[in-house]
Design a protein around this motif. Structure first.
Motif, PDB file in Angstrom:
ATOM      1  N   ASN A 236       1.073   3.395  -5.145  1.00  0.00           N
ATOM      2  CA  ASN A 236       1.625   2.256  -4.414  1.00  0.00           C
ATOM      3  C   ASN A 236       2.382   1.371  -5.390  1.00  0.00           C
ATOM      4  O   ASN A 236       1.906   1.072  -6.485  1.00  0.00           O
ATOM      5  CB  ASN A 236       0.505   1.468  -3.718  1.00  0.00           C
TER       6      ASN A 236
ATOM      7  N   GLY B  73      -5.107   4.227  -5.145  1.00  0.00           N
ATOM      8  CA  GLY B  73      -4.072   3.292  -5.571  1.00  0.00           C
ATOM      9  C   GLY B  73      -4.658   2.108  -6.304  1.00  0.00           C
ATOM     10  O   GLY B  73      -5.766   2.153  -6.832  1.00  0.00           O
TER      11      GLY B  73
ATOM     12  N   GLY C 242       0.788  -1.227   0.000  1.00  0.00           N
ATOM     13  CA  GLY C 242       0.000   0.000   0.000  1.00  0.00           C
ATOM     14  C   GLY C 242       0.816   1.272   0.000  1.00  0.00           C
ATOM     15  O   GLY C 242       0.249   2.366   0.052  1.00  0.00           O
ATOM     16  N   ALA C 243       2.139   1.152  -0.073  1.00  0.00           N
ATOM     17  CA  ALA C 243       3.001   2.337   0.030  1.00  0.00           C
ATOM     18  C   ALA C 243       3.672   2.653  -1.298  1.00  0.00           C
ATOM     19  O   ALA C 243       3.846   1.794  -2.155  1.00  0.00           O
ATOM     20  CB  ALA C 243       4.060   2.118   1.111  1.00  0.00           C
TER      21      ALA C 243
END
Length: 464
Positions: free
Chosen positions: A350, A403, A308-309
């Motif tokens: 992401n 994302g 998720g980053a």
């Protein structure tokens, strides 16, 4: 959706040749919601998610014959891919439960459920794992009728099934049973069916003549000492495996196990034995594994940030959220290098190493791989010390700022199929002298966590 080729010739050439990425500038980031490819890659087709599961995200893919099976948090869909340029949905099964990792064997489809439900049915709803009666594990479907699959059996497993791996039997057993290695983790003292310490896998034995009798046959402990729990920077401590890839004909497996990378001897299907284990200070979460065709190398992925980053940027650097390439030397894992896509992504995207498969090129180690919003990368690790990207497909940032991206990207019979969270199923083609010979290899199935050797003129497996 618009398709665009980058016009910065120097930058494109550098990327296609696997050279060092140029510093990220605005011109390097594609326009919102726009497809961009390297010159040797073509976007053939996009198929939006079928209406019954359009509201939930796509995940993994399995292949058999002329069909692709795409997992989705809401269930799964079957696609007719006889003509990849005109691929189309055949049916969708609505049966919610993350994360719906899928694998197929004959007329059976197995799906992984790693979200606690109030029962095992397709009409179930979420219910806390602290409730003893809650269910999570593996669902089994009969897919002999592609237009109308039938749910035939569920098997509950400790801590659910985050992923699953199909393992054929050996010798005479090969025609009687198939085994499913279930990876799960994150136990808690208030979860009756997922108590710490977990540190194990569940093995389901499936009688082929009566799959309704499938049941857990063994729960071997992988980490009797608890595994890697104290390394700084871990996403979460080791408490099991995230994913296992088996190379059944060679009786080996590779486990991506949260804080550890593991090799197994699987000659005894119900008693896999750890033969090598390693850790890496740059890895936050060992996510998946892929052997080279000769099984002399293995690629592990690190899902830094849990997917998720935004980690495909200059600040994160090239060695984190990447692939790690290991040579297997006298049964041990010997680190050689990292690989990460050389294209910086926007801070809203992401991006991290995720699911991929080999492209069957004789004498070469070439892989196609998903990178969430980083798209799809085709890269060469024939020299395990100097991997390089040779092609790519990606979309620009989502206009709504959310994302997503490509969860899994696999090569099957001349085309690359990519399951995108939001956009559906993409069909992609690479035309490159390094991969052209792969067109001579024809497969009649592909479960990427059940790796099989390829030969120049085809796999030709007809045993299931």
């Amino acid at each position: 959706m618009l398709t665009l080729r980058r016009t910065l010739v120097a930058a494109t050439a550098a990327i296609a040749l696997g050279l060092t990425a140029m510093p990220a500038v605005a011109a390097d980031i594609p326009p919102n919601d726009t497809v961009v490819t390297s010159p040797n890659v073509t976007h053939v087709l996009n198929i939006p998610k079928p209406a019954p599961i359009a509201a939930t995200i796509n995940t993994d893919i399995a292949f058999q014959g002329d069909y692709a099976y795409v997992g989705n948090y809401g269930g799964f869909s079957i696609y007719d891919i006889r003509n990849p340029k005109k691929a189309k949905p055949v049916s969708s099964v609505v049966c919610p439960g993350s994360q719906m990792d899928v694998t197929v064997y004959g007329n059976l489809l197995f799906s992984a459920v790693d979200s606690s439900r109030n029962n095992d049915s397709c009409s179930s709803v979420g219910q806390a794992a602290s409730v003893k009666e809650s269910w999570e594990g593996v669902r089994i479907f009969d897919i002999s009728d592609k237009a109308a699959p039938k749910y035939i059996k569920s098997v509950e497993t400790n801590c659910g099934s985050h992923t699953l791996t199909l393992v054929p039997g050996k010798g005479f057993d090969k025609h009687k049973n198939v085994y499913v290695y279930v990876s799960s983790y994150s136990p808690a003292a208030n979860f009756p069916d997922c108590l710490p310490p977990h540190d194990k896998i569940s093995i389901i034995k499936v009688p082929l003549k009566n799959p309704a009798e499938a049941a857990v046959a063994a729960t071997p402990v992988v980490f009797p000492d608890g595994g890697n729990e104290t390394q700084p920077g871990l996403l979460v401590p080791t408490s099991g495996c995230h994913d296992i890839t088996v190379y059944a004909e060679k009786d080996i497996a590779a486990g991506a196990c949260m804080g550890d990378g593991v090799l197994f001897d699987i000659r005894d299907r119900l008693n896999p034995r750890v033969t090598a284990r390693t850790t890496d200070p740059n890895f936050a979460f060992w996510h998946s594994a892929t052997f080279s065709n000769d099984a002399k190398k293995v690629v592990f992925t690190d899902e830094l940030g849990g997917g998720g980053a935004a980690t495909c940027n200059e600040a994160t650097g090239p060695n984190r959220g990447a692939d790690a390439i290991y040579d297997i030397v006298r049964g041990r894992l010997v680190f050689k290098s990292y690989f990460k896509i050389p294209r910086y992504q926007a801070d809203s995207e992401n991006c991290v190493a995720h699911n991929g498969s080999l492209i069957p090129v004789k004498g070469k180690d070439i892989m196609v791989q998903a990178w969430y919003m980083g798209g799809v990368s085709i890269w060469d690790f024939t020299n395990s010390a100097t991997p390089r990207e040779i092609g790519y497909f990606e979309r620009g940032p989502r206009a709504d700022g959310s994302g997503g991206g490509v969860w899994s990207a696999y090569y099957y019979n001349g085309y690359i199929y990519a399951a995108d969270f939001n956009e559906g199923l993409d069909v992609i083609k690479i035309n490159d002298r390094l991969t052209d010979s792969a067109s001579r290899v024809r497969a009649d199935r592909l479960n990427t966590q059940t790796q099989e050797s390829y030969r120049e003129w085809g796999w030709g497996h007809k045993d299931y």
